[in-house]
Motif scaffolding. Structure first.
Motif, short mmCIF file in Angstrom:
data_model
loop_
_atom_site.label_atom_id
_atom_site.label_comp_id
_atom_site.label_asym_id
_atom_site.label_seq_id
_atom_site.Cartn_x
_atom_site.Cartn_y
_atom_site.Cartn_z
N LEU A 75 -26.52 28.72 9.91
CA LEU A 75 -26.83 29.45 8.69
C LEU A 75 -26.03 28.99 7.49
O LEU A 75 -26.60 28.80 6.41
CB LEU A 75 -26.59 30.95 8.92
N ILE A 76 -24.73 28.82 7.65
CA ILE A 76 -23.88 28.69 6.46
C ILE A 76 -24.22 27.47 5.62
O ILE A 76 -24.06 27.50 4.39
CB ILE A 76 -22.38 28.69 6.82
N ASP A 77 -24.71 26.39 6.25
CA ASP A 77 -25.05 25.20 5.46
C ASP A 77 -26.45 25.29 4.87
O ASP A 77 -26.97 24.30 4.34
CB ASP A 77 -24.89 23.94 6.29
N ARG A 78 -27.06 26.47 4.95
CA ARG A 78 -28.35 26.70 4.30
C ARG A 78 -28.26 27.82 3.26
O ARG A 78 -29.27 28.18 2.67
CB ARG A 78 -29.42 27.06 5.34
N TRP A 102 -24.60 19.59 5.10
CA TRP A 102 -24.56 20.05 3.71
C TRP A 102 -25.52 19.22 2.85
O TRP A 102 -25.45 17.99 2.82
CB TRP A 102 -23.15 19.95 3.16
N LEU A 103 -26.43 19.91 2.17
CA LEU A 103 -27.41 19.27 1.30
C LEU A 103 -27.49 20.06 0.00
O LEU A 103 -27.53 21.29 0.01
CB LEU A 103 -28.80 19.25 1.96
N THR A 104 -27.52 19.34 -1.10
CA THR A 104 -27.57 20.02 -2.40
C THR A 104 -28.88 20.78 -2.60
O THR A 104 -28.95 21.68 -3.44
CB THR A 104 -27.38 19.02 -3.55
N GLU A 105 -29.93 20.43 -1.86
CA GLU A 105 -31.20 21.16 -2.01
C GLU A 105 -31.07 22.59 -1.49
O GLU A 105 -31.86 23.46 -1.85
CB GLU A 105 -32.32 20.44 -1.27
#
Length: 715
Positions: free
Chosen positions: A603-606, A635-638
């Protein structure tokens, strides 16, 4: 009245293979001949190429389609080595089940001549008869038998005998000629009264097995279905043309309030003002039959689509102040039992207007009594309230894997009972056919009065691959030796919980909900929450109905069927302890508090602000309770602005991992008691493509509040 009996669908068992081979040969020839007899009613070559309705191919397609079906299936089964005409076997392969009311694009079709298709059909006839005469036959025949695709082809042509007759009925009369082989009923008059007849509560049981069923069946007929049917009342006869006229004359087609939203959209698109087979003339109404029009037979059943039948029921309910509606499939089976309807006999005409035993049209609604009712079977198909769904144990036949699965979309309603031209499998009690609600068949309806019915288990033929992939990720098979990930997380959480209280748990980012169910093995109450309403919808459906159905991509456009039951996962008792809600982990409402466990899986990286969530989550957890975090740290900036990342970057020239960030944010209110652990998971994308990942799992214990600690929480 027709006195020559059209052969019945053969029994699959017997003691004499020679006689069975002869029976199947005769069944094939009679079906092939009767189908060509239907197309002999087309008076001109132009009739084959002029489309009866915009949403269907021209009739030349259906003339060739059933023949190419034989060849395509026999090639697929390995029973024929060579194609007869590859161009035809591609052009005539796929019919139309359109997704909208838009016109069908015919620009890519260069149809062959009628004579070329006749010649092709003769070659198919010779090939199939040759196969029937030489193929080894061992009884009984089941759906793994090499004889199954032969029966499949014959029954498929009988389906199109009926559907093509509907298209011919919609073709311009100047394209057609009457034929003694297709003589309609001439009995007409005024209909009788149509009172409601009580039907006592009772149970139904359907249990058709692929290995032992006596007759050929399509995939959706097999499996187990049991139901208790509450008492209801049903109209003695089908709704007649006269009965429906009152709806037309009181403005039924102009009053929007009697139409469902979908029905209203169809009515506005079609500009319908009366049933499609009614013909208004100055001298009065006439009825379009297959090959002619006749003065309106008021005592025949009205023929309409589902939307029109439903609108009539809503109008009738307003007139009578009762709960008038269409029957469910289960109620039709109950009617069938109460009426004592037999299968069509082999040695005498059916006691119903069925199987072409009587006429090539409908007949008076009281012509065939069946118990206290008339036309429980035969005359016209009867619309039901039930969208088609699979029975428990459903599986597709590998030779025709898209016969039913595309209709599991809540848009195809079941029709029951058969019509005057329903033959072979269509005439059986076990037959299950469904059409889009705006389609026309030789179909009418009867009304029932009773409490609103329950809905059958929903079935998802998902175009959203992600939803189906996550259903499989949570509830499907284990791939490449990797244990089920959502269950593995629950096992870790429950192990770390030890003898701590297990009253309430919150599964944040629950997706389709497997961890939620697994935690409910021990917890008294578990809430599954996800930002996606579609994800939690699947979890809620599984909790409510105990079953989840979906399809998976195998390759390209090919799919396979999946069915998951809570009972098979040993989670039946958990269903009463789970609740699914939509929510935002970064902005939880105040009532979501007092948990002994909070799980945040992948969850946290979304999240758009993982720091905000982590800094406040202690306020949701009881002192001594646990927080489990699992994440591959993708981790993705989107998903997450760069400045919100917990780790995965350098600071002052040094690496900062996500675990470093977790320790920094959680340190004031938690202590790490387990991990980090690397837990693998596999997501199936296609039959040959899988996504293998590792999720880092840490388990944190909520510390008691210090008296001098600043308050944290949600405003």
């Amino acid at each position: 009245m027709n006195t020559e009996r059209f052969p019945r669908t053969p029994l699959l068992h017997g003691e004499d293979p020679v006689a069975k081979r002869r029976e199947i040969r005769d069944y094939f020839i009679a079906t092939f001949d009767r189908y060509e007899s239907l197309f002999a009613t087309l008076a001109t070559a132009d009739a084959y190429y002029r489309k009866p309705i915009a949403l269907r191919h021209p009739l030349i397609f259906y003339f060739g389609h059933t023949a190419t079906f034989f060849i395509n299936k026999l090639i697929l089964a390995g029973l024929l080595e060579q194609r007869l005409e590859p161009r035809f076997e591609s052009m005539f392969a796929v019919g139309v089940d359109e997704m909208s009311w838009d016109d069908l694009d015919e620009s890519n079709y260069d149809w062959p001549s009628v004579q070329a298709v006749r010649d092709y059909r003769q070659r198919v006839r010779t090939a199939v008869i040759g196969l029937i005469e030489r193929l080894p036959l061992r009884l009984p025949i089941d759906w793994d038998s090499p004889w199954w695709p032969i029966l499949m082809g014959i029954e498929h042509e009988r389906i199109h005998l009926e559907t093509s007759s509907v298209l011919i009925r919609q073709q311009s009369l100047d394209c057609l000629r009457t034929d003694p082989a297709w003589e309609p009923c001439r009995e007409t008059g005024e209909p009788p009264a149509n009172p409601l007849v009580p039907v006592a509560a009772g149970s139904i049981r359907l249990d058709k097995d692929q290995a032992s069923a006596p007759y050929y069946g399509w995939d959706n007929e097999y499996g187990l279905h049991e139901a208790e049917v509450p008492a209801f009342e049903a109209s003695r006869t089908l709704v007649s043309n006269r009965e429906f006229l009152a709806f037309v004359e009181t403005g039924g087609y102009e009053t929007d309030g009697w139409w469902t939203p979908e029905g209203l959209a169809w009515r506005q698109f079609s500009q319908a003002r009366f049933p499609t087979f009614w013909v208004p003339e100055p001298a009065g109404w006439r009825l379009r039959l297959m090959l002619e029009t006749v003065p309106m037979p008021w005592n025949w059943p009205v023929e309409v689509n589902y939307h029109e039948a439903k609108a009539f029921c809503l109008w009738k309910a307003e007139q009578t102040g009762t709960l008038v509606r269409l029957p469910t499939e289960d109620e039709w089976y109950r009617l069938h039992d109460v009426a004592g309807c037999p299968e069509v006999p082999a040695d005498r005409p059916a006691a119903a207007n069925l199987h072409l035993d009587h006429w090539a049209s409908s007949c008076p609604v009281d012509r065939f009594a069946q118990g206290a009712f008339c036309d429980v079977t035969g005359n016209v198909w009867q619309w039901t309230e039930t969208p088609i769904y699979p029975f428990a144990g459903f599986r597709v036949h590998p030779l025709y894997d898209d016969f039913t699965t595309p209709t599991f979309d809540e848009r195809h309603n079941l029709i029951k009972g058969g019509s005057w031209i329903s033959c072979g499998n269509e005439s059986l009690h076990s037959a299950r056919y469904a059409f889009r609600r705006h389609f026309f068949q030789h179909a009418g309806f009867r009304t029932v009065v009773g409490a609103a019915p329950g809905l059958p288990p929903a079935s998802h033929y998902e175009t959203d691959r992600l939803l189906s992939e996550y259903a499989e990720f949570h509830y499907g098979a284990e791939y490449h030796g990797v244990p089920n990930f959502p269950r593995a997380l629950a096992d870790i959480a429950l192990r770390c919980l030890g003898d701590r209280p297990a009253r309430r748990a919150l599964d944040l980012g629950c997706a389709t909900g497997r961890t939620t169910f697994e935690l409910a093995r021990r917890f008294e109450e578990v809430t599954g929450m996800d930002f996606s309403a579609r994800f939690i919808g699947l979890g809620a459906q599984l909790a409510d109905q105990g079953v989840l159905r979906y399809t998976l991509v195998d390759e390209g456009e090919l799919v396979s069927w999946r069915e998951v039951w809570l009972k098979d996962l040993d989670l039946t008792e958990a269903r009463d302890r789970v609740t699914f809600v939509q929510g935002d982990a970064c902005n939880l409402k105040a009532q979501f508090t007092g948990y002994d466990l909070l799980v945040a899986a992948n969850l946290i990286d979304r999240l758009y602000s993982p720091t905000r969530f982590l800094a406040q989550c202690h306020a949701r957890i009881n002192p001594g309770g646990l927080l489990l975090i699992a994440s591959p740290y993708t981790w993705l900036t989107e998903h997450t602005p760069r400045e919100e990342w917990l780790g995965g970057f350098k600071r002052d020239g040094e690496n900062v991992t996500t675990l470093d960030g977790l320790k920094t944010v959680l340190g004031a209110h938690f202590r790490l008691i387990e991990g980090p652990l690397e837990v693998p998971f596999v997501i199936r994308e296609t039959r040959r493509k899988f996504q293998h990942s590792l999720s880092e799992v840490t388990v944190w214990e909520r510390l008691p509040e210090r008296e001098d600690a600043p308050a944290h929480g949600q405003d």
